[in-house]
Motif scaffolding. Structure first.
Motif, PDB file in Angstrom:
ATOM      1  N   LYS A  35       0.825  -1.209   0.000  1.00 40.79           N
ATOM      2  CA  LYS A  35       0.000   0.000   0.000  1.00 40.79           C
ATOM      3  C   LYS A  35       0.866   1.268   0.000  1.00 40.79           C
ATOM      4  N   SER A  36       1.872   1.308   0.862  1.00 39.97           N
ATOM      5  CA  SER A  36       2.731   2.505   0.900  1.00 39.97           C
ATOM      6  C   SER A  36       3.457   2.674  -0.432  1.00 39.97           C
ATOM      7  N   SER A  37       3.932   1.576  -0.974  1.00 36.31           N
ATOM      8  CA  SER A  37       4.635   1.657  -2.269  1.00 36.31           C
ATOM      9  C   SER A  37       3.700   2.159  -3.353  1.00 36.31           C
ATOM     10  N   ASP A 145       4.283  -7.254 -11.141  1.00 31.20           N
ATOM     11  CA  ASP A 145       5.585  -7.575 -11.759  1.00 31.20           C
ATOM     12  C   ASP A 145       6.124  -8.929 -11.289  1.00 31.20           C
ATOM     13  N   SER A 172       3.977  -1.260  -8.428  1.00 29.65           N
ATOM     14  CA  SER A 172       4.631  -0.015  -8.035  1.00 29.65           C
ATOM     15  C   SER A 172       6.047   0.028  -8.574  1.00 29.65           C
ATOM     16  N   SER A 173       6.651  -1.142  -8.764  1.00 25.73           N
ATOM     17  CA  SER A 173       8.031  -1.176  -9.281  1.00 25.73           C
ATOM     18  C   SER A 173       8.071  -0.789 -10.747  1.00 25.73           C
TER      19      SER A 173
HETATM   20  P1  GDP Z   1       2.430  -1.961   3.067  1.00 22.32           P
HETATM   21  O1  GDP Z   1       2.742  -2.634   4.367  1.00 22.32           O
HETATM   22  O2  GDP Z   1       1.153  -2.475   2.484  1.00 22.32           O
HETATM   23  O3  GDP Z   1       2.486  -0.462   3.101  1.00 22.32           O
HETATM   24  O4  GDP Z   1       3.544  -2.480   2.022  1.00 22.32           O
HETATM   25  P2  GDP Z   1       4.878  -1.747   1.517  1.00 22.32           P
HETATM   26  O5  GDP Z   1       4.583  -0.743   0.474  1.00 22.32           O
HETATM   27  O6  GDP Z   1       5.656  -1.322   2.713  1.00 22.32           O
HETATM   28  O7  GDP Z   1       5.579  -2.980   0.757  1.00 22.32           O
HETATM   29  C1  GDP Z   1       5.856  -4.199   1.372  1.00 22.32           C
HETATM   30  C2  GDP Z   1       6.998  -4.884   0.630  1.00 22.32           C
HETATM   31  O8  GDP Z   1       6.602  -5.217  -0.702  1.00 22.32           O
HETATM   32  C3  GDP Z   1       8.237  -3.975   0.484  1.00 22.32           C
HETATM   33  O9  GDP Z   1       9.381  -4.798   0.602  1.00 22.32           O
HETATM   34  C4  GDP Z   1       8.095  -3.430  -0.925  1.00 22.32           C
HETATM   35  O10 GDP Z   1       9.336  -3.085  -1.494  1.00 22.32           O
HETATM   36  C5  GDP Z   1       7.459  -4.601  -1.659  1.00 22.32           C
HETATM   37  N1  GDP Z   1       6.624  -4.132  -2.791  1.00 22.32           N
HETATM   38  C6  GDP Z   1       5.599  -3.255  -2.722  1.00 22.32           C
HETATM   39  N2  GDP Z   1       5.051  -3.042  -3.941  1.00 22.32           N
HETATM   40  C7  GDP Z   1       5.744  -3.805  -4.814  1.00 22.32           C
HETATM   41  C8  GDP Z   1       5.649  -4.027  -6.242  1.00 22.32           C
HETATM   42  O11 GDP Z   1       4.809  -3.477  -6.969  1.00 22.32           O
HETATM   43  N3  GDP Z   1       6.534  -4.918  -6.773  1.00 22.32           N
HETATM   44  C9  GDP Z   1       7.462  -5.568  -6.021  1.00 22.32           C
HETATM   45  N4  GDP Z   1       8.269  -6.432  -6.649  1.00 22.32           N
HETATM   46  N5  GDP Z   1       7.589  -5.378  -4.689  1.00 22.32           N
HETATM   47  C10 GDP Z   1       6.744  -4.514  -4.083  1.00 22.32           C
END
Ligand code: GDP
Length: 191
Positions: A35-37, A145, A172-173
């Motif tokens: 979500k943050s990403s 991805d 997000s990547s």
């Molecule tokens: P949150 O807890 O939902 O806010 O998740 P984060 O955004 O902190 O992401 C959790 C993990 O997943 C991190 O290690 C990110 O780098 C990874 N991540 C998030 N989005 C993507 C994506 O679109 N592709 C990939 N390969 N990794 C992702």
């Protein structure tokens, strides 16, 4: 698309959540769903929302103002974190339930779902709760991805069959689906 996203305020209580007069779209998903990403990718910035090294840490609710459309993306705390205490889970469920039920300006629940995982019970429960509140759902598949083309399509179809809405496929990547997601969010805020 010329849209900007600004972290405007952080809410800690239900009253603060309900007091926002502008249209809102809530973003919810299991802890670590990305979500943050996704918020950072939508904003085109690296560090607007904090990407968690330790899952289950964010407990406040961040409001991101979308300009010039003038609505909010509301970043709800991630759920389903295995190591959260019983008390934490109870508090989270209560806050979410009241917010989804009572917030008059909430337009849609964007439900973030990990593209790699088959539909999870906790996500289906939230989706069905939103339905009972007559809140429209915008399903968003994250981390596409990491999946093959074939997995992406079958996951999209699987969720479409369950929710009767076709999920937006995102990464997000690679920034896959960002334009499409912006369009869907803006349309949802305008209802
Ligand atoms: P949150 O807890 O939902 O806010 O998740 P984060 O955004 O902190 O992401 C959790 C993990 O997943 C991190 O290690 C990110 O780098 C990874 N991540 C998030 N989005 C993507 C994506 O679109 N592709 C990939 N390969 N990794 C992702």
């Amino acid at each position: 698309m010329a849209v900007s996203l600004i972290l405007e305020t952080t809410a800690y209580t239900l009253d603060q959540l309900l007091a926002v007069p502008e249209a809102q779209i809530a973003l919810a998903g299991r802890s670590n769903v990305g979500k943050s990403s996704l918020i950072n990718a939508l904003a085109g910035r690296k560090k607007l929302a904090k990407v968690s090294a330790t899952p289950g840490k964010t407990r406040s609710v961040n409001f991101y103002k979308v300009e010039p459309q003038n609505f909010y993306l509301v970043d709800l705390p991630g759920y389903g974190y295995a190591r959260a205490s019983h008390e934490e889970r109870r508090k989270w469920a209560k806050l979410l339930e009241h917010y989804l039920t009572d917030c008059k300006t909430l337009k849609t629940l964007a439900l973030l779902l990990d593209c790699r995982l088959p539909p999870q019970k906790i996500d289906l429960e939230l989706a069905s709760f939103a339905r009972t509140c007559r809140l429209p759902l915008l399903p968003v598949l994250t981390k596409a991805d990491k999946c093959s083309q074939r997995e992406r399509s079958s996951r999209q179809k699987e969720w479409q069959d369950l929710l009767a809405v076709k999920p937006v496929l995102t990464s997000s990547s690679s920034r896959l689906g960002m334009e499409e997601l912006w369009r869907a969010l803006i349309a949802a805020a305008d209802i």
